[in-house]
Design a protein around this motif. Structure first.
Motif, PDB file in Angstrom:
ATOM      1  N   ARG A  54       0.826  -1.202   0.000  1.00 41.02           N
ATOM      2  CA  ARG A  54       0.000   0.000   0.000  1.00 41.02           C
ATOM      3  C   ARG A  54       0.869   1.265   0.000  1.00 41.02           C
ATOM      4  O   ARG A  54       0.577   2.234  -0.701  1.00 41.02           O
ATOM      5  CB  ARG A  54      -0.913  -0.017   1.222  1.00 41.02           C
ATOM      6  CG  ARG A  54      -1.904   1.135   1.276  1.00 41.02           C
ATOM      7  CD  ARG A  54      -2.941   0.917   2.370  1.00 41.02           C
ATOM      8  NE  ARG A  54      -2.325   0.860   3.691  1.00 41.02           N
ATOM      9  CZ  ARG A  54      -2.228  -0.227   4.433  1.00 41.02           C
ATOM     10  NH1 ARG A  54      -2.682  -1.387   3.980  1.00 41.02           N
ATOM     11  NH2 ARG A  54      -1.668  -0.183   5.633  1.00 41.02           N
ATOM     12  N   LEU A  55       1.963   1.228   0.738  1.00 42.64           N
ATOM     13  CA  LEU A  55       2.822   2.408   0.846  1.00 42.64           C
ATOM     14  C   LEU A  55       3.602   2.666  -0.441  1.00 42.64           C
ATOM     15  O   LEU A  55       3.608   3.793  -0.953  1.00 42.64           O
ATOM     16  CB  LEU A  55       3.784   2.236   2.023  1.00 42.64           C
ATOM     17  CG  LEU A  55       4.758   3.387   2.286  1.00 42.64           C
ATOM     18  CD1 LEU A  55       4.009   4.699   2.492  1.00 42.64           C
ATOM     19  CD2 LEU A  55       5.639   3.071   3.489  1.00 42.64           C
ATOM     20  N   VAL A  56       4.279   1.659  -0.991  1.00 41.88           N
ATOM     21  CA  VAL A  56       5.117   1.900  -2.167  1.00 41.88           C
ATOM     22  C   VAL A  56       4.285   2.232  -3.399  1.00 41.88           C
ATOM     23  O   VAL A  56       4.783   2.850  -4.350  1.00 41.88           O
ATOM     24  CB  VAL A  56       6.053   0.715  -2.467  1.00 41.88           C
ATOM     25  CG1 VAL A  56       7.035   0.506  -1.344  1.00 41.88           C
ATOM     26  CG2 VAL A  56       5.270  -0.562  -2.766  1.00 41.88           C
ATOM     27  N   ARG A  57       3.006   1.828  -3.380  1.00 44.43           N
ATOM     28  CA  ARG A  57       2.139   2.160  -4.513  1.00 44.43           C
ATOM     29  C   ARG A  57       1.513   3.551  -4.391  1.00 44.43           C
ATOM     30  O   ARG A  57       0.830   4.010  -5.305  1.00 44.43           O
ATOM     31  CB  ARG A  57       1.027   1.118  -4.626  1.00 44.43           C
ATOM     32  CG  ARG A  57       1.467  -0.187  -5.270  1.00 44.43           C
ATOM     33  CD  ARG A  57       0.388  -1.238  -5.209  1.00 44.43           C
ATOM     34  NE  ARG A  57       0.734  -2.402  -6.018  1.00 44.43           N
ATOM     35  CZ  ARG A  57       0.239  -3.623  -5.833  1.00 44.43           C
ATOM     36  NH1 ARG A  57      -0.628  -3.830  -4.834  1.00 44.43           N
ATOM     37  NH2 ARG A  57       0.604  -4.619  -6.604  1.00 44.43           N
ATOM     38  N   SER A  58       1.743   4.207  -3.280  1.00 45.48           N
ATOM     39  CA  SER A  58       1.155   5.530  -3.076  1.00 45.48           C
ATOM     40  C   SER A  58       1.666   6.522  -4.116  1.00 45.48           C
ATOM     41  O   SER A  58       2.866   6.569  -4.412  1.00 45.48           O
ATOM     42  CB  SER A  58       1.484   6.046  -1.674  1.00 45.48           C
ATOM     43  OG  SER A  58       1.068   7.394  -1.529  1.00 45.48           O
ATOM     44  N   ARG A  59       0.774   7.323  -4.638  1.00 44.02           N
ATOM     45  CA  ARG A  59       1.139   8.388  -5.579  1.00 44.02           C
ATOM     46  C   ARG A  59       0.977   9.764  -4.941  1.00 44.02           C
ATOM     47  O   ARG A  59       1.054  10.786  -5.624  1.00 44.02           O
ATOM     48  CB  ARG A  59       0.278   8.286  -6.841  1.00 44.02           C
ATOM     49  CG  ARG A  59       0.515   7.005  -7.632  1.00 44.02           C
ATOM     50  CD  ARG A  59      -0.301   6.967  -8.904  1.00 44.02           C
ATOM     51  NE  ARG A  59      -0.052   5.769  -9.682  1.00 44.02           N
ATOM     52  CZ  ARG A  59       0.940   5.626 -10.559  1.00 44.02           C
ATOM     53  NH1 ARG A  59       1.774   6.639 -10.765  1.00 44.02           N
ATOM     54  NH2 ARG A  59       1.094   4.500 -11.222  1.00 44.02           N
TER      55      ARG A  59
END
Length: 249
Positions: free
Chosen positions: A31-36
């Motif tokens: 969820r974190l690394v996919r945050s834009r």
């Protein structure tokens, strides 16, 4: 899927990128690394994989956005260098061409991207601008004035990630996390969200630490210390604009 297809999938999805390095992301990490989001606050427990997660994000930006500048800022140069070492290890795992420059505090890729580690000091704000990603590690311990000096360094389309265990009810990190304004995207990662901890390990850590330390460092609670005479809320309540200043003749 061919090499080109795999590379395209990795460019579009940091989780696929991480998987290609043999790293299986936990739910909170994915969820974190996919945050834009352009502004991200992460209150996280110790030893949950924060450094690896952030290093993956930093490397993904540097690899797939040529010519980008990524800055890693911590309270000390040693702390920033430790994260950069993790980034370098991940880059070696990619098996790509050797970097064009690799020093103790800087990694320059063949595509012109730079990843630089810096200490959280006044001089940090000089000489850098247009960063695509700024990582503030142990952010709760980065002073307010240093945070203010870092803000102009990020590009208009860049992102700031601030990650830390809480450190009391003080400072910009606490204020940002507790604010109801939608300025920051917020993540809270306690030991209960991390696969690195099972019930036995949690019980062992809790038994070894005081209540304040466990709550702060493992449950991500912004609390007052055990030895604090007056709580933060009581101190704040003592100051009010309703009482006029007493001026002596």
């Amino acid at each position: 899927m061919g090499d080109l297809g795999r590379d395209l999938a990795a460019a579009l999805d940091p989780v696929r990128f991480a998987a290609g390095l043999g790293f299986e992301a936990e739910r909170w990490q994915a969820r974190l690394v996919r945050s834009r989001a352009r502004r991200v606050l992460v209150a996280c427990a110790r030893q949950v994989g924060k450094t690896t997660t952030t290093s993956l994000k930093a490397l993904h930006v540097a690899v797939y956005e040529p010519g980008s500048l990524v800055l890693i800022i911590s309270p000390s140069q040693r702390q920033s260098d430790e994260m950069l070492l993790r980034v370098k290890a991940l880059y070696r795992a990619l098996g790509q061409a050797k970097p064009s420059r690799d020093s103790g505090s800087e990694l320059v890729l063949e595509n012109g991207s730079r990843i630089v580690s810096l200490p959280g000091t006044e001089g940090t704000s000089r000489g850098f601008a247009g960063a695509k990603l700024i990582v503030l590690d142990e952010a709760a311990r980065v002073p307010d004035d240093i945070f203010a000096s870092v803000l102009p360094m990020v590009a208009s389309d860049g992102a700031i990630w601030a990650l830390s265990t809480p450190w009391g009810r003080r400072g910009w990190f606490f204020e940002g996390f507790e604010s109801r304004e939608a300025t920051w995207e917020k993540h809270r990662v306690t030991v209960y969200e991390s696969a690195q901890y099972d019930d036995v390990r949690i019980a062992e850590v809790r038994a070894a630490l005081g209540g304040f330390v466990f709550a702060s460092d493992y449950e991500c609670v912004f609390g007052d210390t055990d030895t604090q005479l007056f709580g933060s809320e009581l101190v704040r309540a003592a100051f009010t604009s309703a009482v006029k200043e007493l001026v002596l003749p």
